[in-house]
Design an enzyme around this catalytic site. Sequence first.
Site, PDB file in Angstrom:
ATOM      1  N   HIS A  68       0.819  -1.216   0.000  1.00 21.77           N
ATOM      2  CA  HIS A  68       0.000   0.000   0.000  1.00 21.77           C
ATOM      3  C   HIS A  68       0.856   1.271   0.000  1.00 21.77           C
ATOM      4  O   HIS A  68       0.359   2.355   0.339  1.00 21.77           O
ATOM      5  CB  HIS A  68      -0.929   0.018   1.211  1.00 21.77           C
ATOM      6  CG  HIS A  68      -1.990  -1.043   1.178  1.00 21.77           C
ATOM      7  ND1 HIS A  68      -2.970  -1.085   0.215  1.00 21.77           N
ATOM      8  CD2 HIS A  68      -2.206  -2.116   1.987  1.00 21.77           C
ATOM      9  CE1 HIS A  68      -3.760  -2.126   0.432  1.00 21.77           C
ATOM     10  NE2 HIS A  68      -3.310  -2.777   1.494  1.00 21.77           N
ATOM     11  N   HIS A 153       7.813  -7.779   3.630  1.00 20.22           N
ATOM     12  CA  HIS A 153       6.376  -7.550   3.558  1.00 20.22           C
ATOM     13  C   HIS A 153       5.777  -8.611   2.640  1.00 20.22           C
ATOM     14  O   HIS A 153       5.810  -8.497   1.408  1.00 20.22           O
ATOM     15  CB  HIS A 153       6.108  -6.145   3.021  1.00 20.22           C
ATOM     16  CG  HIS A 153       4.755  -5.623   3.362  1.00 20.22           C
ATOM     17  ND1 HIS A 153       4.430  -5.159   4.625  1.00 20.22           N
ATOM     18  CD2 HIS A 153       3.627  -5.506   2.625  1.00 20.22           C
ATOM     19  CE1 HIS A 153       3.168  -4.766   4.638  1.00 20.22           C
ATOM     20  NE2 HIS A 153       2.659  -4.975   3.442  1.00 20.22           N
TER      21      HIS A 153
END
Length: 273
Positions: A68, A153
């Site tokens: 994001h 991530h």
Amino acid sequence: MRILFLGDVVGRSGRECVVSHLPGLVAQWSLDLVVVNGENAAGGFGITEAIHDELRAAGADAITLGNHAFDQREALVFIERAPALVRPLNYPPGTPGRGAALVEARNGARVLVVNVMGRVFMDPLDDPFAGLDRALDGATLGEMVDAVVVDVHAETTSEKQAIGHFCDGRASLVVGTHTHVPTADYRILSGGTAYMTDAGMCGAYDGVIGMDKEEPLRRFTRKLASGRFEPAAGPAALSGVAVETDDRTGLAVKVAAVRMGAGLEPSRPTFWD
């Protein structure tokens, strides 16, 4: 060196939790370096410059991102003037920002902070292993830098664990983010790298991975979207991992989970008490 890594900050409740706890922890534990994943800090999706500045002021020496990273359009611009804001290094060439940053710790040490994104059940980015190999070869631990922190991530435990072993002996800490649930496998690998599959999140745990539970429940039970995901607004918990490194080698000598606040069983690094 004393290092604290905090997992994904989710929404306002997560930010308030970090801002309320972190300054005291920096002082109480005499922390040399704090790294925070901030990719969900702005309403659960991305980060703004104001929020970046708020987390830095609270004690974050570096902020990592993830899938994001650029949900807030302003991040495409301000990331260029935020040298300690690190997006995944395996984004395509030409993506704004940087995938690794050399940060000066509070004790004057040189720390390489690297952010990489997994590819299993995630966007098909460039090879994270090849990118990490290049980044770590250019910053030898214990010689060129005093510590290396790698934020992975990624969605799957297997990919995170594989990256942990791939970096073993070349990083001080490899820690997973993205799934928002703290794992119990924090340990020091055979080569001296501290590892944890997921640091968890800084946010409200009375929800679905930090989001208000009603919309996810509707989608799971009725297969219909009736609105956007919104961060859960209840009391939050801070979650992450604490690592102490050897001053000569930069490798880990102690590691512990950090959990404090509402919704989780407390945990703290007793070796710093």
